[in-house]
Design a protein around this motif. Structure first.
Motif, PDB file in Angstrom:
ATOM      1  N   ARG A  39      67.538  -3.576  37.383  1.00 30.22           N
ATOM      2  CA  ARG A  39      67.201  -5.109  37.625  1.00 30.22           C
ATOM      3  C   ARG A  39      66.140  -5.170  38.386  1.00 30.22           C
ATOM      4  O   ARG A  39      65.142  -5.855  38.565  1.00 30.22           O
ATOM      5  N   MET A  42      62.989  -4.032  36.552  1.00 28.34           N
ATOM      6  CA  MET A  42      62.423  -5.206  35.837  1.00 28.34           C
ATOM      7  C   MET A  42      61.810  -6.198  36.510  1.00 28.34           C
ATOM      8  O   MET A  42      60.796  -6.740  36.208  1.00 28.34           O
ATOM      9  N   ARG A  43      62.257  -6.544  37.798  1.00 26.47           N
ATOM     10  CA  ARG A  43      61.473  -7.555  38.521  1.00 26.47           C
ATOM     11  C   ARG A  43      60.155  -7.144  39.000  1.00 26.47           C
ATOM     12  O   ARG A  43      59.214  -7.844  39.211  1.00 26.47           O
ATOM     13  N   HIS A  45      58.383  -5.004  37.272  1.00 27.16           N
ATOM     14  CA  HIS A  45      57.483  -5.253  36.056  1.00 27.16           C
ATOM     15  C   HIS A  45      56.807  -6.795  35.949  1.00 27.16           C
ATOM     16  O   HIS A  45      55.770  -6.735  35.747  1.00 27.16           O
ATOM     17  N   SER A  65      61.410  -9.650  24.727  1.00 25.56           N
ATOM     18  CA  SER A  65      60.321  -8.757  25.094  1.00 25.56           C
ATOM     19  C   SER A  65      59.181  -9.345  25.439  1.00 25.56           C
ATOM     20  O   SER A  65      58.881 -10.381  24.850  1.00 25.56           O
ATOM     21  N   ASN A  89      59.348  -2.025  30.880  1.00 26.10           N
ATOM     22  CA  ASN A  89      60.103  -3.203  30.919  1.00 26.10           C
ATOM     23  C   ASN A  89      60.939  -3.348  29.675  1.00 26.10           C
ATOM     24  O   ASN A  89      62.255  -3.578  29.968  1.00 26.10           O
ATOM     25  N   THR A  90      60.446  -2.898  28.579  1.00 27.46           N
ATOM     26  CA  THR A  90      61.425  -2.896  27.419  1.00 27.46           C
ATOM     27  C   THR A  90      62.412  -1.878  27.409  1.00 27.46           C
ATOM     28  O   THR A  90      63.589  -2.171  26.795  1.00 27.46           O
ATOM     29  N   ASP A  92      63.878  -0.610  30.189  1.00 29.53           N
ATOM     30  CA  ASP A  92      64.605  -0.960  31.128  1.00 29.53           C
ATOM     31  C   ASP A  92      65.581  -1.977  30.715  1.00 29.53           C
ATOM     32  O   ASP A  92      66.777  -1.818  30.907  1.00 29.53           O
ATOM     33  N   LYS A  93      65.051  -2.834  29.933  1.00 25.88           N
ATOM     34  CA  LYS A  93      65.795  -4.022  29.328  1.00 25.88           C
ATOM     35  C   LYS A  93      67.010  -3.345  28.246  1.00 25.88           C
ATOM     36  O   LYS A  93      68.226  -3.721  28.699  1.00 25.88           O
TER      37      LYS A  93
END
Length: 146
Positions: A39, A42-43, A45, A65, A89-90, A92-93
């Motif tokens: 998380r 991602m923040r 990114h 995405s 980001n993709t 890590d999601k």
């Protein structure tokens, strides 16, 4: 006979561990060190991508995405770095969804978790950001009516 069957089923259900009965759907609020780390990444990114999301150069797909909507809005010198951030980001999601499913004890829930996150994300993005529908058409998110 029906009453006896009902009583037997009720007693059986009461004897099951609470986790078996309560876990009909994922707990999206679970946490683990891996979830916290993902998380945070991602923040970071999104912080890097926010200016391009706000300008409309980038947009969100229905699966949550991020995609390039207007390549002209991204300076040529920054495109390679941008692609790396979008890919991270993709990645890590996907790892986050896998980890949430794992912590819930149901790896088979990964797709359901991904869909829930996408719906939530698309509801929460600011008005004016671009969303790509499943047919590839782009539209700006409208402000919610009061």
């Amino acid at each position: 006979m029906k009453k006896l069957l009902l009583i037997t089923l009720t007693l059986l259900a009461l004897s099951l561990p609470k986790t078996v009965m309560a876990q009909a759907e994922p707990d999206m609020r679970v946490n683990s060190p891996a979830i916290t780390e993902l998380r945070e990444a991602m923040r970071g990114h999104v912080a890097q991508l926010r200016p391009l999301l706000e300008s409309g150069a980038l947009g969100m797909k229905m699966d949550g995405s991020i995609a390039v909507r207007d390549p002209a809005g991204v300076p040529v010198a920054e495109r390679q770095k941008l692609a790396a951030v979008i890919n991270a980001n993709t990645r890590d999601k996907a790892a986050l969804y896998r980890e949430i499913a794992r912590v819930n004890g149901h790896p088979e829930w990964e797709q359901q978790i991904a869909e829930t996150f996408a719906r939530t994300l698309l509801r929460r993005i600011p008005a004016g950001w671009w969303i790509q529908d499943n047919n590839g058409a782009w539209s700006q998110k409208q402000a919610a009516a009061d």
